[in-house]
Design a protein around this motif. Structure first.
Motif, PDB file in Angstrom:
ATOM      1  N   TYR A 114       0.823  -1.206   0.000  1.00 41.61           N
ATOM      2  CA  TYR A 114       0.000   0.000   0.000  1.00 41.61           C
ATOM      3  C   TYR A 114       0.862   1.262   0.000  1.00 41.61           C
ATOM      4  N   LEU A 115       1.987   1.238   0.690  1.00 40.71           N
ATOM      5  CA  LEU A 115       2.823   2.435   0.811  1.00 40.71           C
ATOM      6  C   LEU A 115       3.526   2.808  -0.491  1.00 40.71           C
ATOM      7  N   ASP A 116       3.390   1.961  -1.508  1.00 43.49           N
ATOM      8  CA  ASP A 116       3.896   2.291  -2.836  1.00 43.49           C
ATOM      9  C   ASP A 116       2.769   2.571  -3.823  1.00 43.49           C
ATOM     10  N   SER A 117       1.542   2.598  -3.332  1.00 46.23           N
ATOM     11  CA  SER A 117       0.387   2.744  -4.217  1.00 46.23           C
ATOM     12  C   SER A 117       0.091   4.212  -4.501  1.00 46.23           C
ATOM     13  N   PRO A 118      -0.538   4.491  -5.630  1.00 45.45           N
ATOM     14  CA  PRO A 118      -0.950   5.878  -5.936  1.00 45.45           C
ATOM     15  C   PRO A 118      -1.895   6.452  -4.881  1.00 45.45           C
ATOM     16  N   GLU A 119      -2.763   5.620  -4.302  1.00 41.14           N
ATOM     17  CA  GLU A 119      -3.690   6.109  -3.281  1.00 41.14           C
ATOM     18  C   GLU A 119      -2.931   6.641  -2.073  1.00 41.14           C
ATOM     19  N   PHE A 120      -1.930   5.876  -1.621  1.00 36.36           N
ATOM     20  CA  PHE A 120      -1.146   6.348  -0.477  1.00 36.36           C
ATOM     21  C   PHE A 120      -0.442   7.651  -0.820  1.00 36.36           C
ATOM     22  N   ILE A 121       0.192   7.703  -1.972  1.00 38.02           N
ATOM     23  CA  ILE A 121       0.956   8.899  -2.352  1.00 38.02           C
ATOM     24  C   ILE A 121       0.042  10.122  -2.385  1.00 38.02           C
ATOM     25  N   GLU A 122      -1.158   9.969  -2.897  1.00 37.96           N
ATOM     26  CA  GLU A 122      -2.101  11.088  -2.928  1.00 37.96           C
ATOM     27  C   GLU A 122      -2.487  11.519  -1.515  1.00 37.96           C
ATOM     28  N   ARG A 123      -2.813  10.553  -0.667  1.00 38.91           N
ATOM     29  CA  ARG A 123      -3.207  10.880   0.704  1.00 38.91           C
ATOM     30  C   ARG A 123      -2.042  11.493   1.484  1.00 38.91           C
ATOM     31  N   ALA A 124      -0.846  10.934   1.306  1.00 38.85           N
ATOM     32  CA  ALA A 124       0.325  11.447   2.013  1.00 38.85           C
ATOM     33  C   ALA A 124       0.644  12.866   1.568  1.00 38.85           C
ATOM     34  N   ASN A 125       0.573  13.132   0.288  1.00 37.24           N
ATOM     35  CA  ASN A 125       0.880  14.474  -0.210  1.00 37.24           C
ATOM     36  C   ASN A 125      -0.121  15.505   0.289  1.00 37.24           C
ATOM     37  N   GLN A 126      -1.380  15.106   0.480  1.00 43.10           N
ATOM     38  CA  GLN A 126      -2.361  16.023   1.058  1.00 43.10           C
ATOM     39  C   GLN A 126      -1.974  16.393   2.481  1.00 43.10           C
ATOM     40  N   ALA A 127      -1.541  15.393   3.252  1.00 45.04           N
ATOM     41  CA  ALA A 127      -1.124  15.653   4.635  1.00 45.04           C
ATOM     42  C   ALA A 127       0.165  16.476   4.670  1.00 45.04           C
ATOM     43  N   ILE A 128       1.070  16.199   3.756  1.00 44.58           N
ATOM     44  CA  ILE A 128       2.324  16.962   3.680  1.00 44.58           C
ATOM     45  C   ILE A 128       2.035  18.423   3.363  1.00 44.58           C
ATOM     46  N   ALA A 129       1.151  18.666   2.411  1.00 49.40           N
ATOM     47  CA  ALA A 129       0.801  20.042   2.038  1.00 49.40           C
ATOM     48  C   ALA A 129       0.185  20.784   3.223  1.00 49.40           C
ATOM     49  N   ALA A 130      -0.670  20.095   3.970  1.00 54.43           N
ATOM     50  CA  ALA A 130      -1.301  20.736   5.131  1.00 54.43           C
ATOM     51  C   ALA A 130      -0.278  21.019   6.222  1.00 54.43           C
ATOM     52  N   LYS A 131       0.630  20.090   6.445  1.00 55.98           N
ATOM     53  CA  LYS A 131       1.614  20.248   7.516  1.00 55.98           C
ATOM     54  C   LYS A 131       2.632  21.338   7.195  1.00 55.98           C
ATOM     55  N   THR A 132       3.006  21.472   5.932  1.00 55.06           N
ATOM     56  CA  THR A 132       4.055  22.430   5.552  1.00 55.06           C
ATOM     57  C   THR A 132       3.495  23.768   5.081  1.00 55.06           C
ATOM     58  N   ALA A 133       2.184  23.937   5.156  1.00 53.16           N
ATOM     59  CA  ALA A 133       1.582  25.201   4.711  1.00 53.16           C
ATOM     60  C   ALA A 133       2.186  26.376   5.469  1.00 53.16           C
ATOM     61  N   GLY A 134       2.695  27.366   4.740  1.00 58.72           N
ATOM     62  CA  GLY A 134       3.307  28.530   5.358  1.00 58.72           C
ATOM     63  C   GLY A 134       4.769  28.367   5.676  1.00 58.72           C
ATOM     64  N   ASN A 135       5.308  27.163   5.575  1.00 58.38           N
ATOM     65  CA  ASN A 135       6.732  26.915   5.844  1.00 58.38           C
ATOM     66  C   ASN A 135       7.442  26.836   4.489  1.00 58.38           C
ATOM     67  N   PHE A 136       7.889  27.992   4.020  1.00 59.82           N
ATOM     68  CA  PHE A 136       8.418  28.072   2.656  1.00 59.82           C
ATOM     69  C   PHE A 136       9.753  27.344   2.512  1.00 59.82           C
ATOM     70  N   ILE A 137      10.498  27.241   3.602  1.00 61.61           N
ATOM     71  CA  ILE A 137      11.789  26.550   3.530  1.00 61.61           C
ATOM     72  C   ILE A 137      11.569  25.064   3.286  1.00 61.61           C
ATOM     73  N   VAL A 138      10.673  24.465   4.086  1.00 63.94           N
ATOM     74  CA  VAL A 138      10.397  23.037   3.927  1.00 63.94           C
ATOM     75  C   VAL A 138       9.687  22.778   2.610  1.00 63.94           C
ATOM     76  N   GLN A 139       8.785  23.662   2.194  1.00 68.21           N
ATOM     77  CA  GLN A 139       8.106  23.497   0.913  1.00 68.21           C
ATOM     78  C   GLN A 139       9.110  23.509  -0.244  1.00 68.21           C
ATOM     79  N   GLY A 140      10.076  24.426  -0.167  1.00 71.37           N
ATOM     80  CA  GLY A 140      11.096  24.492  -1.209  1.00 71.37           C
ATOM     81  C   GLY A 140      11.956  23.238  -1.224  1.00 71.37           C
ATOM     82  N   PHE A 141      12.307  22.771  -0.038  1.00 70.20           N
ATOM     83  CA  PHE A 141      13.105  21.550   0.052  1.00 70.20           C
ATOM     84  C   PHE A 141      12.321  20.369  -0.510  1.00 70.20           C
TER      85      PHE A 141
END
Length: 378
Positions: A114-141
């Motif tokens: 599952y951790l290599d599936s497109p569904e996981f990647i989509e869900r993980a990226n949504q959480a990553i975007a929410a967690k890094t919102a406003g943190n331009f350094i981490v977003q750039g990295f």
């Protein structure tokens, strides 16, 4: 002329296979073995309870915290606790992370897929975007290295999954101790069947992971994925931690030119069923951390037994590892019985023959790869 047919050569571990065929354990039944196994599993159950609480805390509260300085504090960061932590008067949570990393690296089961599936990647990226919102350094990295944070989320999933797995196992081992005190557990086969029944009872328990970010819930592993306790955590855990695991830093060179670590991941034999209790009692070796934790929680009767031989209390780490290995051969026996193609007590000759091949395959693997199966027979 009459042809004389020589009888087939018995398997060198025939007694072990016959015990499995009878629904027993690879570990022989004896009062001493029973005392050691139940006692160390009671201690281990209490340690696992501490481990799983911390693993779930890290997964839930330290999600994508890149420098989690206080991850072992479970949210209770006070000066007295910090002093005890620095003095090392604490549970060694590093061992639980060692097991988590072994599972992450070796993979296996539905969680790994599952951790290599497109569904996981989509869900993980949504959480990553929410967690890094406003943190331009981490977003750039993250734009420069888009797999880095994704791999951190995968690791968080293993923190959470192992925590859920150990929560069930801790309860199972502590219930075993309660039954032993009530006189319901009287033999090693009783231990094996208690564990097997527990594995079967919780087989379908869902493995899920939801993280809250700024008041919103993100389902990283939703229930709809269908991951379950037995197939997706228990079996991969046995493979990764009991059998393969990871070489201990300081005992083998990770330098490829030294060729001390196998080049094939499938050849790793550093798990709980293989560890030599003597070096495992040395500083810096992960099982030593577990031994120290279990010693802190040994039931009085097992501590008194360990004092009666060897060097008394001065070699408790080695004795704890020896008792722990015995218990893990019992847990592995329960898993082997649970995975058998047919019930162990079947009366059908064909089904018994199929089971026999199943048991032989597991025993042969342990023998050929150099486990301590022969040592626990004494």
């Amino acid at each position: 002329m009459t042809t004389v047919v020589s009888p087939a050569t018995p398997h060198p571990f025939e007694a072990v296979i016959q015990r499995l065929e009878q629904g027993q354990s690879m570990l022989p039944d004896s009062p001493t073995n029973l005392l050691e196994v139940v006692g160390i599993l009671e201690s281990y159950g209490r340690v696992l309870n501490a481990y799983e609480i911390n693993l779930r805390y890290i997964a839930d509260q330290q999600f994508l915290v890149l420098f989690p300085f206080f991850k072992y504090m479970n949210g209770d960061v006070t000066l007295p606790r910090l002093l005890k932590h620095w003095w090392h008067d604490r549970i060694n949570y590093e061992f639980s992370e060692y097991c988590m990393k072994a599972m992450l690296w070796h993979g296996g089961g539905g969680l790994d897929a599952y951790l290599d599936s497109p569904e996981f990647i989509e869900r993980a990226n949504q959480a990553i975007a929410a967690k890094t919102a406003g943190n331009f350094i981490v977003q750039g990295f993250n734009k420069l290295s888009p797999e880095f944070l994704l791999e951190q989320v995968r690791q968080m999933c293993y923190y959470r999954a192992l925590g859920q797995f150990w929560e069930i196992m801790s309860r199972m081992f502590l219930t075993l101790a309660d039954r032993y005190y009530r006189g319901e557990i009287k033999s090693i086969p009783d231990v094996v069947h208690h564990v097997k029944d527990g594995l079967v009872a919780d087989a379908a328990t869902p493995i899920t992971y939801t993280v809250n970010i700024k008041g919103k819930a993100y389902d990283i592993i939703p229930k709809s994925v269908g991951l379950t306790f037995l197939v997706d955590t228990a079996i991969p855990y046995v493979e990764a931690v009991f059998y393969r695991s990871l070489p201990f830093m300081g005992t083998l060179s990770y330098n490829a030119q030294a060729q001390q670590v196998p080049s094939d991941q499938g050849d790793f034999v550093y798990g709980a069923l293989y560890a030599d209790p003597i070096p495992a009692g040395g500083a810096g070796i992960p099982p030593t951390l577990l031994a120290k934790d279990m010693i802190r929680h040994l039931p009085p009767y097992l501590l008194e037994y360990h004092k009666t031989f060897g060097r008394g209390e001065s070699d408790l780490s080695v004795k704890a590892i020896q008792s722990f290995q015995k218990s893990m051969f019992c847990v592995t026996s329960a898993a082997i019985l649970g995975l058998a193609p047919h019930p162990w007590d079947t009366a059908d000759p064909a089904e018994r023959a199929t089971n026999r091949k199943h048991f032989e395959a597991w025993v042969d693997r342990l023998v050929e790869s150099g486990s301590r199966l022969s040592r626990v027979q004494d």
